[in-house]
Design a protein around this motif. Sequence first.
Motif, PDB file in Angstrom:
ATOM      1  N   ASN A   1       0.603  -1.349   0.120  1.00 15.79           N
ATOM      2  CA  ASN A   1      -0.131  -0.056   0.091  1.00 15.79           C
ATOM      3  C   ASN A   1       0.782   1.400   0.051  1.00 15.79           C
ATOM      4  O   ASN A   1       0.254   2.175   0.365  1.00 15.79           O
ATOM      5  CB  ASN A   1      -1.003   0.067   1.169  1.00 15.79           C
ATOM      6  N   ILE A   2       2.146   1.213  -0.411  1.00 16.07           N
ATOM      7  CA  ILE A   2       2.949   2.060  -0.705  1.00 16.07           C
ATOM      8  C   ILE A   2       3.101   2.358  -2.087  1.00 16.07           C
ATOM      9  O   ILE A   2       3.829   1.227  -2.635  1.00 16.07           O
ATOM     10  CB  ILE A   2       4.331   2.149  -0.008  1.00 16.07           C
ATOM     11  N   TYR A   3       2.966   3.200  -2.954  1.00 16.34           N
ATOM     12  CA  TYR A   3       3.002   3.457  -4.238  1.00 16.34           C
ATOM     13  C   TYR A   3       4.084   4.435  -4.651  1.00 16.34           C
ATOM     14  O   TYR A   3       4.214   5.543  -4.412  1.00 16.34           O
ATOM     15  CB  TYR A   3       1.937   3.591  -5.317  1.00 16.34           C
ATOM     16  N   THR A   4       5.149   3.910  -5.675  1.00 16.41           N
ATOM     17  CA  THR A   4       6.249   5.382  -5.963  1.00 16.41           C
ATOM     18  C   THR A   4       6.044   5.094  -7.447  1.00 16.41           C
ATOM     19  O   THR A   4       5.767   4.461  -8.344  1.00 16.41           O
ATOM     20  CB  THR A   4       7.436   4.583  -5.492  1.00 16.41           C
ATOM     21  N   SER A   5       6.541   6.559  -8.106  1.00 18.14           N
ATOM     22  CA  SER A   5       6.688   7.009  -9.265  1.00 18.14           C
ATOM     23  C   SER A   5       7.625   8.028  -9.376  1.00 18.14           C
ATOM     24  O   SER A   5       7.785   8.887  -8.811  1.00 18.14           O
ATOM     25  CB  SER A   5       5.443   7.372  -9.970  1.00 18.14           C
ATOM     26  N   PRO A   6       8.597   7.806 -10.394  1.00 20.73           N
ATOM     27  CA  PRO A   6       9.541   8.762 -10.693  1.00 20.73           C
ATOM     28  C   PRO A   6       9.017  10.010 -11.464  1.00 20.73           C
ATOM     29  O   PRO A   6       9.454  11.070 -11.189  1.00 20.73           O
ATOM     30  CB  PRO A   6      10.831   8.051 -11.484  1.00 20.73           C
ATOM     31  N   GLU A   7       7.993   9.889 -12.221  1.00 23.59           N
ATOM     32  CA  GLU A   7       7.604  11.013 -12.942  1.00 23.59           C
ATOM     33  C   GLU A   7       5.724  11.142 -12.612  1.00 23.59           C
ATOM     34  O   GLU A   7       5.276  11.941 -13.418  1.00 23.59           O
ATOM     35  CB  GLU A   7       7.841  10.768 -14.430  1.00 23.59           C
ATOM     36  N   GLY A   8       5.419  10.434 -11.886  1.00 25.50           N
ATOM     37  CA  GLY A   8       3.955  10.657 -11.561  1.00 25.50           C
ATOM     38  C   GLY A   8       2.867  10.076 -12.408  1.00 25.50           C
ATOM     39  O   GLY A   8       1.622  10.145 -12.610  1.00 25.50           O
ATOM     40  N   ILE A   9       3.636   9.299 -13.323  1.00 27.73           N
ATOM     41  CA  ILE A   9       2.592   8.480 -14.417  1.00 27.73           C
ATOM     42  C   ILE A   9       2.575   6.800 -14.360  1.00 27.73           C
ATOM     43  O   ILE A   9       1.695   6.223 -14.258  1.00 27.73           O
ATOM     44  CB  ILE A   9       3.197   8.969 -15.865  1.00 27.73           C
ATOM     45  N   MET A  10       3.755   6.490 -14.364  1.00 28.36           N
ATOM     46  CA  MET A  10       3.928   5.006 -14.191  1.00 28.36           C
ATOM     47  C   MET A  10       4.363   4.714 -12.561  1.00 28.36           C
ATOM     48  O   MET A  10       5.215   5.161 -12.159  1.00 28.36           O
ATOM     49  CB  MET A  10       5.116   4.572 -15.032  1.00 28.36           C
ATOM     50  N   TRP A  11       3.186   3.960 -11.881  1.00 30.96           N
ATOM     51  CA  TRP A  11       3.320   3.821 -10.469  1.00 30.96           C
ATOM     52  C   TRP A  11       3.595   2.311 -10.290  1.00 30.96           C
ATOM     53  O   TRP A  11       2.920   1.212 -10.943  1.00 30.96           O
ATOM     54  CB  TRP A  11       2.109   4.339  -9.883  1.00 30.96           C
ATOM     55  N   THR A  12       4.468   2.075  -9.130  1.00 31.18           N
ATOM     56  CA  THR A  12       4.480   0.688  -8.719  1.00 31.18           C
ATOM     57  C   THR A  12       4.174   0.501  -7.149  1.00 31.18           C
ATOM     58  O   THR A  12       4.712   1.205  -6.515  1.00 31.18           O
ATOM     59  CB  THR A  12       6.352   0.491  -8.782  1.00 31.18           C
ATOM     60  N   ALA A  13       3.583  -0.581  -6.804  1.00 30.90           N
ATOM     61  CA  ALA A  13       3.216  -0.981  -5.690  1.00 30.90           C
ATOM     62  C   ALA A  13       4.540  -1.392  -4.730  1.00 30.90           C
ATOM     63  O   ALA A  13       5.247  -2.391  -5.317  1.00 30.90           O
ATOM     64  CB  ALA A  13       2.077  -2.022  -5.429  1.00 30.90           C
ATOM     65  N   ARG A  14       4.554  -1.007  -3.681  1.00 29.02           N
ATOM     66  CA  ARG A  14       5.796  -1.579  -2.839  1.00 29.02           C
ATOM     67  C   ARG A  14       5.465  -2.074  -1.664  1.00 29.02           C
ATOM     68  O   ARG A  14       4.309  -1.557  -0.764  1.00 29.02           O
ATOM     69  CB  ARG A  14       6.799  -0.239  -2.360  1.00 29.02           C
ATOM     70  N   ASN A  15       6.034  -2.983  -1.187  1.00 28.04           N
ATOM     71  CA  ASN A  15       5.734  -3.830   0.141  1.00 28.04           C
ATOM     72  C   ASN A  15       6.344  -2.871   1.334  1.00 28.04           C
ATOM     73  O   ASN A  15       7.242  -2.243   1.200  1.00 28.04           O
ATOM     74  CB  ASN A  15       6.519  -5.048   0.082  1.00 28.04           C
ATOM     75  N   SER A  16       5.157  -2.324   2.174  1.00 29.40           N
ATOM     76  CA  SER A  16       5.511  -1.552   3.495  1.00 29.40           C
ATOM     77  C   SER A  16       6.517  -2.209   4.269  1.00 29.40           C
ATOM     78  O   SER A  16       6.954  -1.379   5.093  1.00 29.40           O
ATOM     79  CB  SER A  16       4.071  -0.948   3.998  1.00 29.40           C
TER      80      SER A  16
END
Length: 210
Positions: A81-96
């Motif tokens: 339930n942590i999502y990251t994106s370097p440009e705000g368009i492509m998002w990746t779900a991360r293990n909290s």
Amino acid sequence: LRTSYPGNIYNLYDVVYGNGIFVAVGWDYYSGNNIYHSTNGINWTAHTTKIANFYRVVYGGDLFVAVGDGQFIGGGTTNRNIYTSPEGIMWTARNSGAPTTEVHSLNDVAYGAGQYVAVDNNGYSYTSTTGTGISWTRRSVGNFSEINFCNDHFIAFANGNTNLVSSDGLTWTGMTKDTTSVFSRVIYANGLYVALSGSSLFTSTNATNW
């Protein structure tokens, strides 16, 4: 008034600007369209995720980080339930870093001193110092409700009439202040911290004594 997405409009909780782009986050339990981006603040594009709610988004260290409740669309929970994106368009779900059997809603996130710090509603913080937000560590720290980074300090607002301060997001100490009220948001400018607590304002020059 701008329309975030052509269709049903649900709650929007936060918006941030970074790297030439606006990113807004909110709630959409039905289809998961709960992250939006815009290059001009007028035209917005929705991005679909697997969870229902995002409560906060932050930009720092060349990365957007959004945190949410971990409730799957359609039922169940996930600790991604942590999502990251370097440009705000492509998002990746991360293990909290939370166990899959113990998922709590992540209410807030801040960035500073080279570190991302998120807080949940059950006494844990989640930190990442990788610079890419890939790996996160969960720690028991107290019932934080909100967190900011102002000047050189993380400032967390906890339950039980407690406010805490940290220079690194890992080690926390209590603030000294003439009130038992819990702070909400804090800003810093011109050598002064200003905190809001209900209808009262508090000021400090060091983020510890108020």
